[in-house]
Scaffold this active site. Structure first.
Site, PDB file in Angstrom:
ATOM      1  N   SER A  96       8.103  -6.598  -5.323  1.00 57.26           N
ATOM      2  CA  SER A  96       7.465  -5.293  -5.425  1.00 57.26           C
ATOM      3  C   SER A  96       8.328  -4.267  -4.714  1.00 57.26           C
ATOM      4  CB  SER A  96       6.070  -5.325  -4.796  1.00 57.26           C
ATOM      5  OG  SER A  96       5.415  -4.078  -4.942  1.00 57.26           O
ATOM      6  N   HIS A 110       8.100   3.083  -8.743  1.00 62.05           N
ATOM      7  CA  HIS A 110       7.501   1.831  -8.303  1.00 62.05           C
ATOM      8  C   HIS A 110       7.732   0.791  -9.376  1.00 62.05           C
ATOM      9  CE1 HIS A 110       3.931  -0.745  -9.188  1.00 62.05           C
ATOM     10  NE2 HIS A 110       4.154  -1.159  -7.957  1.00 62.05           N
ATOM     11  N   HIS A 149      10.721   6.345 -20.909  1.00 57.61           N
ATOM     12  CA  HIS A 149       9.845   5.638 -21.837  1.00 57.61           C
ATOM     13  C   HIS A 149      10.627   4.914 -22.927  1.00 57.61           C
ATOM     14  CE1 HIS A 149       5.744   6.472 -20.510  1.00 57.61           C
ATOM     15  NE2 HIS A 149       6.238   7.592 -20.002  1.00 57.61           N
ATOM     16  N   HIS A 179     -10.785  10.130  -8.392  1.00 55.48           N
ATOM     17  CA  HIS A 179     -11.384  11.160  -7.542  1.00 55.48           C
ATOM     18  C   HIS A 179     -10.656  12.495  -7.654  1.00 55.48           C
ATOM     19  CE1 HIS A 179      -8.113   9.475  -5.136  1.00 55.48           C
ATOM     20  NE2 HIS A 179      -8.155  10.541  -4.363  1.00 55.48           N
ATOM     21  N   GLY A 262      -5.243 -11.662   3.848  1.00 54.53           N
ATOM     22  CA  GLY A 262      -4.580 -11.874   5.130  1.00 54.53           C
ATOM     23  C   GLY A 262      -3.084 -11.755   5.062  1.00 54.53           C
ATOM     24  N   GLY A 263      -2.588 -10.925   4.154  1.00 61.76           N
ATOM     25  CA  GLY A 263      -1.150 -10.735   4.027  1.00 61.76           C
ATOM     26  C   GLY A 263      -0.557  -9.978   5.194  1.00 61.76           C
TER      27      GLY A 263
END
Length: 309
Positions: A96, A110, A149, A179, A262-263
């Site tokens: 990532s 990203h 794209h 939001h 718990g990473g």
């Protein structure tokens, strides 16, 4: 596919190689800064390597992480959508990355590619792939978005004509701040729970998406990294980075899964920008480049259909 036939080592080798290729390319593009590397272990099982570049001439911060972690039970973020996985031991691996350039004319980007498998004694494993890449400009250029794209479509073409439109739409819908009632950027590809094809085809698609990230992003960086910018444009970039933080903390599946399972917090949150600002009820001035971002780019569009009509 049985547990023994899943080529975990082959997947890990691809992911490690992808991390190496991306960090080497970004270092060469930056021309000075280097990635700091930190290996880590997860007490519940597994570990990874986080690589972070800070204070570069081109990249204010870039994080490229590899992880291979496992556990005895899945967190709620995983079993909520797939309750049949409750009680299974699991294994997840992936690469990532998030890149935050210094120059506001260069977009943030990203990318993520991952593999997940859940085991239960006496049953076949449940596995799937996921990932994608997306682009978040501050001062957008139509040439860049169309080229981005086209590259995304090229990653999908060998797997069917319907693949790019489907995963392009999924990206538009996923990277959306409900939001705020606005997209995070101009999209790209997003896919998850991919196991509809046979394993080899699914793995090949993952490799295609991973391999196409640099071919889409590097030309844009080269075009924009030396463009002049003002302090006002820099302040707008910092303001828009706030949307990135909001999305990652509220909606992003990977962030939520990592924290709930718990990473390693530092590795999970290395996607955050080093500097960011919020301003109450800010609105762009009509007719400005900032207004154009909202009016022309921050809405789902058929970029390729419009360009090729």
């Amino acid at each position: 596919m049985t547990t023994r036939s899943i080529p975990v080592e082959q997947i890990m080798q691809f992911l490690r190689d992808l991390q190496n290729r991306i960090t080497e390319t970004l270092e060469n593009l930056d021309g000075g800064a280097r990635f700091q590397r930190e290996s880590w272990d997860r007490p519940e099982g597994g570990g990874g390597e986080s690589r972070v570049l800070s204070g570069g001439a081109v990249f204010e911060q870039a994080g490229v992480g590899f992880s291979h972690v496992m556990g005895s039970s899945l967190p709620p973020s995983a079993t909520q959508r797939r309750p049949e996985l409750a009680g299974r031991r699991w294994e997840a691996m992936g690469v990532s990355l998030v890149i935050h350039p210094l120059n506001p004319m260069v977009p943030t980007s990203h990318a993520n590619v991952r593999f997940f498998v859940a085991h239960k004694e006496g049953e076949d494993p449940v596995w799937w792939f996921g990932g994608g890449f997306d682009l978040t400009p501050y001062y957008a250029f139509r040439e860049d978005v169309v080229e981005w794209h086209r590259n995304a479509r090229a990653a999908c073409i060998p797997f069917g004509d319907d693949v790019y439109p489907r995963y392009k739409q999924w990206c538009d819908e996923y990277f959306y701040l409900k939001h705020r009632n606005e997209p995070r950027g101009v999209g790209g590809l997003f896919f998850d729970d991919l196991n509809q094809w046979d394993f080899d085809t699914c793995f090949a698609f993952l490799r295609s998406v991973g391999d196409h990230f640099l071919s889409g992003y590097v030309p844009i960086v080269k075009r924009r990294k030396d463009m002049p910018y003002t302090d006002e444009q820099r302040q707008f970039q910092l303001y828009r980075r706030g949307r990135y933080v909001e999305f990652n903390l509220i909606y992003d599946r990977g962030t939520i899964f990592g924290l709930q399972s718990g990473g390693r917090t530092e590795s999970i949150l290395m996607s955050m920008p080093p500097l960011v600002r919020w301003q109450y009820n800010w609105q762009p001035e009509p007719g400005t480049a900032e207004a154009e971002l909202y009016e022309e780019f921050l809405r789902p569009r058929d970029w390729l259909g419009e360009a090729e009509a």
